[in-house]
Enzyme design. Structure first.
Site, short mmCIF file in Angstrom:
data_model
loop_
_atom_site.label_atom_id
_atom_site.label_comp_id
_atom_site.label_asym_id
_atom_site.label_seq_id
_atom_site.Cartn_x
_atom_site.Cartn_y
_atom_site.Cartn_z
N HIS B 273 0.81 -1.39 0.00
CA HIS B 273 -0.14 -0.18 0.02
C HIS B 273 0.83 1.41 0.17
CE1 HIS B 273 0.29 0.59 4.46
NE2 HIS B 273 0.13 -0.34 4.47
N ASP B 285 6.20 0.50 6.52
CA ASP B 285 4.90 0.54 6.42
C ASP B 285 4.23 1.71 5.48
OD1 ASP B 285 2.09 -0.48 6.62
OD2 ASP B 285 2.19 0.38 8.85
N GLU B 319 -4.87 2.24 2.81
CA GLU B 319 -4.96 0.81 3.56
C GLU B 319 -4.99 1.20 5.07
OE1 GLU B 319 -3.56 -2.59 6.02
OE2 GLU B 319 -2.60 -0.49 6.03
N HIS B 417 4.10 2.91 12.57
CA HIS B 417 2.96 3.88 12.58
C HIS B 417 3.72 4.87 13.50
CE1 HIS B 417 -0.73 1.26 11.96
NE2 HIS B 417 0.21 1.25 10.99
#
Lengths: 460, 460
Positions: B273, B285, B319, B417
């Site tokens: 993503h 990520d 996502e 994150h």
């Protein structure tokens, strides 16, 4: 005997449970990361003969003392003392007055340059085997630049290292024979960056007067030098370093043990090396192996396991530039007629453990393979025959099984022997998983030995 | 058909060779690391609806355009746009005037506090299930502090994450029902450090007026808050954040494909993503998964492999906080009656690949296991049945095989994150090995499919 009369299934079930307890203890209440924090951040790089190496001896002995082992002691060993001196300095001189500084560091054991440095033409080679082809006429008076890179396509980066390290170890000795005035070696590093990587070198049988200074250059510096040479082979290279070799000094292996309850005369060794190079703080090489080895004894006590054999942690001194600690330990073991059953070394970084290599007979290996499934839940999957560790190598003539922890090797040479080998490059969990894997293997060797083909504990 | 009439041994030998070529290409001349460098360092965090997300669409499309694929296009999708606003601020007030600032960040989708912040008493819980036990009397008017940590003893850190993330996702919704004025959630992080970790949350069916602000607190801040509460349950917590939800905006999935030479109507998807959270630059990520997926097509071309099926890379948008891209892709695929054979997602970080999980039938899995030995030289050893990836999940009702790359998970939640998810946390080699593993699997699926039990290519 706890498991006598109980089926294999139950024995394996007990082992499953024991490994789970070992891993839980390591990940929840292990000491390895705190120990490494102290070794790395309160002490730092621990080159043999340095104040830091002696501080590390004192610190680790003190920490072993409080673990409640049966015996903790220092084993004296004389070690070489090489010192780096003031920071090295080097530049590429494309034309008089037009220079580019490049990051270099003296190789361990190298002689100094004259105080004012050396400046000379450069000849680039891809290895020592190129020297004979070039001959004295093309080498004499020049700096030889060894630039064969590590092969990035090898999955095990230690193989890539093995394929290059002769340039660092023997490069100066061989180049001196052809009249070179110095050597510069591409750092043993798969990354392209600004950090030179030191490491041991040898002058072989060269007389003191024949020795030439040897330095490592960062990979980025090596690429720049190579490119510059292609544009103009007449460029000069300047190198200044004032490292030197001092007389040997007293140091120690740090040793602690839990005496075996059934076979105290059978010794299982687990260890790493306490010395390190001086550029970083030696967290991966080999602070990690030291604290993991100490942790093996700590975890066995934590989970309440009483070893049948004697489990001994050995923190070896002087692996990097002499192997004096490893040799001394084997020598004393032989003198005392100690029987070593197994030795396990962790000296490949504190990364996620992938498996173990074993230097043993096929029969012993077959026995070891019966334990492999116990490691599957922990993703420790690689059980192979192969080398173990430098420090435990001298024990080999005792006919024991030698083993090396095999962590993931992908990042190791980003840090190895460079200023980047610092505490923050170590993952707490990866370190702890390695300690747990080592403890698990030591537990299995202690419980079952290598001889009987039964899964039940042997009596020998 | 190349291998018709040739024994299985030869087919396997050709596969051995192909995997070696794929790995060599990735490690020697791969583009994944350079692409990630651009995505991370030139663009940065790519939250859905942000300028950076749009820059990432433009950049990756441009890069796919120059790979010489058969088709590259953008698939429009409307995405939510949530913005963080000015930096969040929080402190623990032990007594009036005695405060300790703690690192917090708004959870994605949270409402703001009033402009002046909120200050309230705190009640610590170990999960949403504690709320009912405490009841409204003990919760009303307070900030609920969810402090159940990730379980460090789980080897797969994603399991530890799954065991905690309900606090982040549903914590505010549940606490609001008991009259809480805000929630603070312990970051989903196994390390004890100063970095708050954001992530998506939901208010479920709560009316706008019932919604309460939700923030993550760093693990070190959580420990401090918990300790402070134990000393004095009367302390207050201050939180200020001014994030908000804006109207949906137009964005895109980025898609490129090589048309199959034999079965062009059969589609193999590989993807990650393109959006990320905004605190770091989204390198692990899921910048890593995007560039690895692009690399699959690049490497297949590099090694000169002509796919039998259509190989399609999809960089999914949104996502993290909506899954709109994944849903849109599946919706369009269904509309167009496309036949998907296989979808592989990389969305677990750019770490050393350990294996793959497969969401498939036992028969399909048996077929896949016949390929496992090909990955052994690359230490890719874990082939298990299990989940795949969020973005490809909506394709599931097509009856295809779904798969997820399984990298080493030990460090993932150090970065996930958080502001620490940056380019320098990615190892070039680890990233490249992941891309090579994915390419190898895509090659095998393309060549052999899942249906025939023979090792020879099937004709279907």
């Amino acid at each position: 005997m706890i498991f006598a009369g109980i089926g294999i299934g139950s024995a394996q079930q007990a082992d499953v449970q024991m490994l789970r307890e070992i891993y839980t203890a390591s990940l929840k209440e292990g000491k390895s990361y705190d120990w490494l924090n102290h070794l790395s951040n309160q002490i730092g790089g621990r080159l043999s003969g340095s104040v830091q190496a002696e501080q590390a001896v004192t610190y680790t002995k003190k920490e072993l003392d409080v673990l409640g082992l049966d015996r903790v002691w220092l084993q004296p060993v004389m070690v070489p003392k090489w010192v780096r001196g003031t920071p090295e300095f080097a530049y590429i001189e494309s034309e008089p007055g037009e220079t580019n500084n490049v990051p270099v560091c003296a190789l361990g054991g190298s002689v100094a340059t004259p105080a004012g440095g050396i400046k000379a033409s450069v000849i680039e080679v891809q290895g020592v085997e190129d020297l004979a082809k070039l001959g004295k006429s093309q080498i004499e008076g020049k700096i030889v630049f060894y630039n064969r890179p590590m092969d990035p396509t090898l999955i095990n980066t230690f193989e890539a290292y093995s394929g290059c390290v002769d340039q660092r170890y023997s490069g100066a000795e061989e180049a001196a024979k052809f009249g070179a005035v110095g050597v510069v070696v591409r750092s043993m590093n798969l990354s392209i960056d600004d950090h030179p990587h030191t490491g041991s070198m040898s002058y072989g049988e060269l007389e003191l007067t024949e020795r030439i200074p040897a330095a490592a250059i960062s990979t980025k510096g090596a690429d720049l030098l190579s490119t510059t040479l292609k544009l103009n082979p007449e460029i000069k290279f300047f190198l200044r370093q004032n490292c030197r070799q001092l007389p040997d000094v007293q140091s120690y292996n740090v040793i602690g043990e839990i005496r075996g309850s059934e076979f105290p005369e059978e010794v299982i060794v687990v260890g790493g090396h306490l010395d390190s190079w001086d550029l970083g703080d030696g967290s991966h090489d080999d602070g990690a192996g030291c604290v993991q080895s100490m942790e093996v004894l700590n975890l066995l006590k934590k989970v309440g396991y009483q070893p049948r054999r004697t489990i001994r942690v050995v923190l070896f001194m002087n692996e990097e530039n002499g192997l004096r600690g490893g040799r001394k330990y084997a020598e004393i073991a032989k003198e005392k007629n100690e029987k070593h059953l197994f030795a396990l070394e962790s000296d490949a970084g504190g990364f996620t453990p992938r498996g173990f290599s074993f230097d043993c007979t096929q029969e012993e290996f077959n026995r070891i393979l019966t334990w492999k499934n116990l490691f599957e839940p922990y993703l420790v999957h690689q059980f192979i025959r192969g080398g173990s560790g430098a420090d435990i190598g001298p024990l080999k003539d005792q006919g024991l099984v030698l083993s090396g922890l095999r962590p993931d090797s992908q990042r190791y040479f980003d840090y190895h022997h460079a200023e980047t080998d610092t505490f923050k490059a170590v993952s707490k969990r990866e370190l702890e998983l390695g300690a747990a894997a080592m403890t698990s293997l030591v537990y299995l060797v202690d419980r079952y030995g290598f001889i009987s083909s039964s899964a039940l504990p042997d009596r020998q």
